[in-house]
Design a protein around this motif. Structure first.
Motif, PDB file in Angstrom:
ATOM      1  N   ARG A   3      34.799  48.649  35.178  1.00 54.65           N
ATOM      2  CA  ARG A   3      34.911  47.244  34.790  1.00 54.65           C
ATOM      3  C   ARG A   3      33.735  46.876  33.889  1.00 54.65           C
ATOM      4  O   ARG A   3      32.580  46.986  34.294  1.00 54.65           O
ATOM      5  CB  ARG A   3      34.950  46.342  36.020  1.00 54.65           C
ATOM      6  N   SER A  35      39.142  36.441  41.162  1.00 55.25           N
ATOM      7  CA  SER A  35      39.717  37.755  41.409  1.00 55.25           C
ATOM      8  C   SER A  35      40.855  38.081  40.449  1.00 55.25           C
ATOM      9  O   SER A  35      41.294  39.221  40.385  1.00 55.25           O
ATOM     10  CB  SER A  35      40.225  37.852  42.857  1.00 55.25           C
ATOM     11  N   TYR A  61      41.361  41.929  39.762  1.00 51.58           N
ATOM     12  CA  TYR A  61      41.186  42.918  40.821  1.00 51.58           C
ATOM     13  C   TYR A  61      42.471  43.195  41.600  1.00 51.58           C
ATOM     14  O   TYR A  61      42.497  44.104  42.427  1.00 51.58           O
ATOM     15  CB  TYR A  61      40.118  42.434  41.815  1.00 51.58           C
ATOM     16  N   THR A 299      40.771  47.787  46.904  1.00 50.56           N
ATOM     17  CA  THR A 299      40.284  47.958  45.535  1.00 50.56           C
ATOM     18  C   THR A 299      38.756  47.889  45.534  1.00 50.56           C
ATOM     19  O   THR A 299      38.117  47.895  46.592  1.00 50.56           O
ATOM     20  CB  THR A 299      40.861  46.860  44.619  1.00 50.56           C
ATOM     21  N   ASP A 300      38.175  47.774  44.341  1.00 49.03           N
ATOM     22  CA  ASP A 300      36.726  47.653  44.230  1.00 49.03           C
ATOM     23  C   ASP A 300      36.265  46.205  44.175  1.00 49.03           C
ATOM     24  O   ASP A 300      35.178  45.908  43.687  1.00 49.03           O
ATOM     25  CB  ASP A 300      36.226  48.413  42.994  1.00 49.03           C
ATOM     26  N   PHE A 301      37.075  45.276  44.682  1.00 48.74           N
ATOM     27  CA  PHE A 301      36.688  43.866  44.704  1.00 48.74           C
ATOM     28  C   PHE A 301      35.367  43.724  45.463  1.00 48.74           C
ATOM     29  O   PHE A 301      35.216  44.247  46.575  1.00 48.74           O
ATOM     30  CB  PHE A 301      37.783  43.042  45.373  1.00 48.74           C
TER      31      PHE A 301
END
Length: 322
Positions: A3, A35, A61, A299-301
């Motif tokens: 990101r 998000s 995300y 996820t990578d949130f």
């Protein structure tokens, strides 16, 4: 997923084009909480600031998921939905950030963007916690705005853009959409929900069977919480994050409002509502707040722990009725 977020140099040409060649970006702060889109406070070299919204893959995300075909609350993100929602709320005399520029085609940053007024950093949520007395007036004004929205009627339920461009209107009741949406959310990956699947499904169907027919659809925000309302220094409530604006039942809005505003909810002076429709929608939203947070937590949130806690809280609520 790698990101890459915006830096001040990335918006230098945008600032010059919108505010004059002699203006420069002094800072670009990515705000937390977003998000589905990037939200940045763009500070200029004359000590003023604006808010920059960016709809780009790197800013979203949420992983894709199967959706009920006529569910108007899916895919609630994008510059076109922002523009439609901004216009509809403005027409309903609901205070939203003033729109300064819109580039839905991504001509200038390679991604759709909007520049809007910076209405400040104070949310109604923070104000209510810090100074309940100061929150009384904006809460009442927000309640007035909601009544104007819910009295702005559409020809059917659905996203504004879908109804405006003449696409086919839904052929079944809104409560059936909510039923299918709730049943789809039972696929959430949690062993306790899996064991209770059949009992929960039966409960949702009983709630649906108690709902009487009705066709009256007003503008609803969709997920309005006190964190989606800014309060200006003058005490005005300013509604944000309204890409999910749609025509739907007011009970959907109030089920969410009651959950999110908690003890402050009565200050909105809610109208009389259908209790059966309200309970179906409330429970469907509980199931949504299990499936969605568990999905984004994979996820990578950066707020993964918060999402897991939110899912856990709603799992307890979903199972309590059984």
């Amino acid at each position: 997923m790698n990101r890459t977020f915006l830096r001040p140099d990335d918006v230098r040409d945008l600032v010059a084009e919108e505010f004059g060649a002699d203006r420069r970006p002094a800072a670009l702060d990515r705000l937390t909480g977003g998000s589905k889109k990037g939200v940045y406070r763009l500070r200029l070299d004359d000590a003023t600031s604006v808010i920059l919204y960016v709809w780009a893959e790197a800013e979203n995300y949420w992983p894709p998921s199967p959706a009920v075909e006529d569910d108007p609350f899916t895919d609630a993100s994008g510059a076109d939905l922002f523009a439609a929602g901004h216009a509809a709320l403005t027409a309903a005399d609901v205070r939203v950030p003033r729109l300064l520029a819109l580039d839905p085609g991504g001509r200038r940053l390679g991604a759709a963007l909007a520049l809007v007024e910076d209405a400040g950093a104070t949310t109604l949520e923070a104000l209510t916690e810090r100074d309940p007395a100061a929150a009384v007036r904006p809460l009442a004004a927000l309640g007035d705005a909601l009544r104007r929205m819910h009295a702005t009627l559409g020809p059917s339920y659905g996203k504004l853009a879908r109804l405006a461009d003449g696409r086919a209107r839904p052929s079944r009741p809104a409560e059936d959409v909510v039923l299918d949406r709730a049943l789809a959310h039972l696929a959430a990956r949690d062993a306790r929900m899996g064991r209770a699947h059949d009992r929960i499904a039966a409960h949702v169907r009983r709630l649906r069977d108690a709902v009487a027919p009705r066709e009256r659809y007003g503008l609803v925000h969709g997920e309005l919480g006190p964190d989606h309302v800014l309060v200006t220094p003058a005490g005005e409530p300013v509604m944000i994050d309204f890409e999910g604006l749609t025509y739907f039942d007011a009970e959907w809005e109030h089920a969410w409002l009651r959950m999110r505003f908690e003890d402050a909810y009565p200050a909105l002076r809610p109208p009389a509502l259908d209790p059966h429709r309200l309970e179906l929608y409330r429970y469907a939203q509980v199931l949504s707040l299990i499936e969605g947070p568990l999905r984004i937590a994979d996820t990578d949130f950066p707020g993964r722990r918060w999402m897991l806690d939110l899912a856990e809280w709603n799992i307890a609520k979903a199972l309590a009725v059984l």
